[in-house]
Design a protein around this motif. Structure first.
Motif, PDB file in Angstrom:
ATOM      1  N   ARG A  91      27.398  40.014  34.176  1.00  0.00           N
ATOM      2  CA  ARG A  91      28.625  39.243  34.283  1.00  0.00           C
ATOM      3  C   ARG A  91      28.323  37.805  34.724  1.00  0.00           C
ATOM      4  O   ARG A  91      27.355  37.554  35.424  1.00  0.00           O
ATOM      5  CB  ARG A  91      29.560  39.898  35.289  1.00  0.00           C
ATOM      6  CG  ARG A  91      30.043  41.265  34.876  1.00  0.00           C
ATOM      7  CD  ARG A  91      30.946  41.844  35.959  1.00  0.00           C
ATOM      8  NE  ARG A  91      30.237  41.967  37.237  1.00  0.00           N
ATOM      9  CZ  ARG A  91      30.820  42.203  38.397  1.00  0.00           C
ATOM     10  NH1 ARG A  91      32.117  42.327  38.467  1.00  0.00           N
ATOM     11  NH2 ARG A  91      30.103  42.324  39.503  1.00  0.00           N
ATOM     12  N   ASP A  92      29.151  36.848  34.263  1.00  0.00           N
ATOM     13  CA  ASP A  92      29.052  35.481  34.757  1.00  0.00           C
ATOM     14  C   ASP A  92      29.678  35.428  36.148  1.00  0.00           C
ATOM     15  O   ASP A  92      30.804  35.874  36.347  1.00  0.00           O
ATOM     16  CB  ASP A  92      29.794  34.520  33.827  1.00  0.00           C
ATOM     17  CG  ASP A  92      29.081  34.382  32.487  1.00  0.00           C
ATOM     18  OD1 ASP A  92      27.955  34.887  32.390  1.00  0.00           O
ATOM     19  OD2 ASP A  92      29.669  33.763  31.588  1.00  0.00           O
ATOM     20  N   LEU A  93      28.931  34.858  37.113  1.00  0.00           N
ATOM     21  CA  LEU A  93      29.394  34.791  38.500  1.00  0.00           C
ATOM     22  C   LEU A  93      29.279  33.366  39.010  1.00  0.00           C
ATOM     23  O   LEU A  93      28.581  32.539  38.415  1.00  0.00           O
ATOM     24  CB  LEU A  93      28.550  35.717  39.380  1.00  0.00           C
ATOM     25  CG  LEU A  93      28.477  37.197  38.971  1.00  0.00           C
ATOM     26  CD1 LEU A  93      27.407  37.902  39.793  1.00  0.00           C
ATOM     27  CD2 LEU A  93      29.832  37.856  39.169  1.00  0.00           C
ATOM     28  N   LEU A  94      29.938  33.092  40.149  1.00  0.00           N
ATOM     29  CA  LEU A  94      29.769  31.816  40.822  1.00  0.00           C
ATOM     30  C   LEU A  94      28.860  32.017  42.029  1.00  0.00           C
ATOM     31  O   LEU A  94      29.024  32.977  42.793  1.00  0.00           O
ATOM     32  CB  LEU A  94      31.119  31.271  41.277  1.00  0.00           C
ATOM     33  CG  LEU A  94      31.954  30.544  40.226  1.00  0.00           C
ATOM     34  CD1 LEU A  94      33.271  30.087  40.846  1.00  0.00           C
ATOM     35  CD2 LEU A  94      31.201  29.342  39.680  1.00  0.00           C
ATOM     36  N   GLU A 102      28.990  24.748  44.332  1.00  0.00           N
ATOM     37  CA  GLU A 102      29.077  25.988  43.552  1.00  0.00           C
ATOM     38  C   GLU A 102      28.583  25.756  42.123  1.00  0.00           C
ATOM     39  O   GLU A 102      28.730  24.653  41.582  1.00  0.00           O
ATOM     40  CB  GLU A 102      30.519  26.495  43.521  1.00  0.00           C
ATOM     41  CG  GLU A 102      31.035  26.876  44.897  1.00  0.00           C
ATOM     42  CD  GLU A 102      32.459  27.440  44.843  1.00  0.00           C
ATOM     43  OE1 GLU A 102      32.986  27.592  43.709  1.00  0.00           O
ATOM     44  OE2 GLU A 102      33.025  27.724  45.913  1.00  0.00           O
ATOM     45  N   PRO A 104      27.751  28.152  38.182  1.00  0.00           N
ATOM     46  CA  PRO A 104      27.828  29.454  37.496  1.00  0.00           C
ATOM     47  C   PRO A 104      26.441  30.051  37.274  1.00  0.00           C
ATOM     48  O   PRO A 104      25.480  29.334  36.972  1.00  0.00           O
ATOM     49  CB  PRO A 104      28.495  29.111  36.164  1.00  0.00           C
ATOM     50  CG  PRO A 104      28.077  27.699  35.897  1.00  0.00           C
ATOM     51  CD  PRO A 104      27.992  27.037  37.249  1.00  0.00           C
ATOM     52  N   GLU A 106      24.279  33.805  35.772  1.00  0.00           N
ATOM     53  CA  GLU A 106      24.310  35.114  35.120  1.00  0.00           C
ATOM     54  C   GLU A 106      23.302  35.995  35.852  1.00  0.00           C
ATOM     55  O   GLU A 106      22.165  35.574  36.094  1.00  0.00           O
ATOM     56  CB  GLU A 106      23.949  34.982  33.637  1.00  0.00           C
ATOM     57  CG  GLU A 106      24.068  36.293  32.896  1.00  0.00           C
ATOM     58  CD  GLU A 106      23.756  36.137  31.413  1.00  0.00           C
ATOM     59  OE1 GLU A 106      24.701  35.936  30.637  1.00  0.00           O
ATOM     60  OE2 GLU A 106      22.571  36.198  31.066  1.00  0.00           O
ATOM     61  N   ASP A 126      20.694  30.136  36.107  1.00  0.00           N
ATOM     62  CA  ASP A 126      21.707  29.083  36.254  1.00  0.00           C
ATOM     63  C   ASP A 126      22.229  28.752  34.854  1.00  0.00           C
ATOM     64  O   ASP A 126      21.483  28.287  33.985  1.00  0.00           O
ATOM     65  CB  ASP A 126      21.052  27.841  36.876  1.00  0.00           C
ATOM     66  CG  ASP A 126      22.066  26.729  37.134  1.00  0.00           C
ATOM     67  OD1 ASP A 126      23.168  26.797  36.575  1.00  0.00           O
ATOM     68  OD2 ASP A 126      21.730  25.786  37.891  1.00  0.00           O
ATOM     69  N   THR A 128      24.773  26.659  34.112  1.00  0.00           N
ATOM     70  CA  THR A 128      25.614  25.461  34.155  1.00  0.00           C
ATOM     71  C   THR A 128      25.651  24.762  32.810  1.00  0.00           C
ATOM     72  O   THR A 128      26.717  24.394  32.299  1.00  0.00           O
ATOM     73  CB  THR A 128      25.099  24.494  35.229  1.00  0.00           C
ATOM     74  OG1 THR A 128      25.128  25.146  36.508  1.00  0.00           O
ATOM     75  CG2 THR A 128      25.969  23.234  35.282  1.00  0.00           C
ATOM     76  N   LYS A 131      27.642  26.630  30.206  1.00  0.00           N
ATOM     77  CA  LYS A 131      29.087  26.468  30.403  1.00  0.00           C
ATOM     78  C   LYS A 131      29.568  25.101  29.900  1.00  0.00           C
ATOM     79  O   LYS A 131      30.642  24.982  29.301  1.00  0.00           O
ATOM     80  CB  LYS A 131      29.434  26.629  31.887  1.00  0.00           C
ATOM     81  CG  LYS A 131      29.300  28.067  32.397  1.00  0.00           C
ATOM     82  CD  LYS A 131      30.313  28.954  31.706  1.00  0.00           C
ATOM     83  CE  LYS A 131      30.277  30.361  32.274  1.00  0.00           C
ATOM     84  NZ  LYS A 131      31.214  31.256  31.575  1.00  0.00           N
TER      85      LYS A 131
END
Length: 425
Positions: A91-94, A102, A104, A106, A126, A128, A131
């Motif tokens: 899942r993608d998490l922060l 902060e 994003p 995986e 990471d 980022t 995204k």
């Protein structure tokens, strides 16, 4: 002197440690209490910690404050029923860096028992940049929607221009009713084309791009000829008026064919085609179609009919079958040179019949065969021949509505044969 072969100590602690530390992905090893036991260089750099600073800290310090309490429950749930997650499926998490920023990530998880302790191994990426790329794609899609809306606006503007040309034709007809009766017919055809165009209130983006190109030439012809008719009317030059009326009729006919394709497609997409079967003599319908198609053939193109086997009445929808034949014969004429013959061969079998439309046209390149029945597809050798790329897709779907099938053979430069196979009952 024999040299000893070089051996890499893959299983040695030094090698394994080097692999762990040199991995481009962040790797954390966490015990069942949620305490970080090992962290490689990539994870320390990712989260902004100094070397050796992460081990001994709670895993939750790497999460935003608002997620920490909930994450403890997730971690305990994973411990109770561990299930490895493959990289790329996580899942993608922060996550949060040491400085509080902060970003994003995986995460994929695996687990192992070391010295009788339950250890979770987390692989962290990471994402980022990914995204950012996804956001860029989303912005591009929004921009494309704006472009589509602008194209629709231009189509509406072209429709207004065509309405004006119709009004000009009406004024001209009031002065030339006795001399140019054919012109009235052309005016009615233009009005009919406009009515069909207005029905397409929700144009698909592909339609907008094709219509923008395909409508340009015939619309320019109608506008220029309508203007010239007004000039020649003042001079009383009926020969030139007739010539431009024929140009208008030809352009209107082309516009009508384009609109018919899109209206047929719309009805098929919405499931609004009702099949009304009736028993008819096939040869009679074929002769009617041939007579109707003759005026649309190129100069000196000859359309012949041959029936093989014992003819029997068929039970089908004559309107749908007529549309299928119109489309196939029109294609045979359009993609063949003037003077080339077109043949229709009908064969009756016990429970079905075949209709083959045979031409000596440009044929279909081998690389295009697999795409031939796709919507909006046009063969690479179609050149300047006008068309929407919808005809064969519509034909195929009509044939399927009649519980039949269609196939073809073709040789580039020599011609094509399209055969429909339909049940007699």
């Amino acid at each position: 002197m024999n040299e000893q072969p070089f051996k890499i100590p893959f299983a040695s602690p030094e090698t394994l440690s080097e692999i762990f530390q040199s991995s481009a992905e962040g790797i954390l090893m966490v015990d069942e209490a949620g305490i970080i036991r090992l962290a490689n260089k990539a994870s320390e750099l990712m989260f902004g910690y100094q070397a050796g600073e992460l081990p001994g800290k709670s895993l939750e310090i790497l999460l935003p404050q608002r997620y920490r309490a909930g994450h403890v429950k997730y971690r305990e749930s994973f411990r109770q029923a561990p299930a490895p997650r493959k990289m790329g499926v996580g899942r993608d998490l922060l996550a949060v860096r040491k400085d509080g920023t902060e970003f994003p990530v995986e995460v994929s998880l695996s687990h192992h028992r070391i010295n009788n302790q339950f250890i979770v191994i987390a692989f962290i990426i990471d994402i980022t940049e990914r995204k950012k790329a996804e956001e860029a794609v989303k912005r591009s899609e929004e921009q494309l929607l704006l472009y589509a809306a602008e194209l629709e606006r231009k189509v509406r503007a072209r429709t207004d221009a065509l309405n004006k040309s119709v009004e000009d034709l009406e004024r001209a007809n009031r002065f030339l009713q006795e001399q140019i009766a054919e012109r009235k017919k052309a005016e009615e055809e233009v009005k009919h084309a406009l009515e069909r165009e207005r029905e397409l209130n929700e144009l698909k983006s592909k339609f907008v791009s094709i219509a923008s190109h395909e409508f340009r030439t015939p619309l320019s012809t109608v506008l220029s000829s309508a203007s010239l008719v007004m000039q020649y009317k003042e001079k009383g030059d009926l020969a030139k008026i007739d010539k431009h009326i024929q140009r208008i009729k030809s352009s209107v006919s082309h516009l009508t064919n384009i609109l018919n394709d899109f209206l047929s497609l719309g009805k098929l997409e919405e499931g609004r085609i009702d099949i009304a079967k009736e028993t008819i003599p096939l040869s009679e319908l074929l002769h009617e179609v041939i007579e109707e198609m003759k005026p649309q053939l190129k100069e000196k193109q000859n359309l012949t009919l041959q029936i093989m086997g014992k003819e029997k009445p068929i039970c089908t929808d004559p309107k749908v079958l007529r549309n299928i034949l119109f489309n196939l014969i029109s294609n045979a004429s359009k993609y063949s040179e003037a003077g080339k013959p077109i043949a229709i061969h009908v064969t009756f079998w016990e429970n079905h019949f075949d209709i083959a439309v045979i031409d000596q046209g440009i044929g279909i390149p081998k690389e295009d065969v697999k795409h031939l029945f796709e919507r909006f597809f046009r063969a690479s050798n179609a050149g300047q021949v006008q068309g929407t790329g919808l005809g064969l897709n519509i034909v195929k779907r009509y044939v399927e509505l009649l519980n039949g099938e269609i196939n073809f053979t073709s040789q580039e430069g020599k011609g094509s044969t399209f055969t429909i196979i339909l049940p007699t009952t």
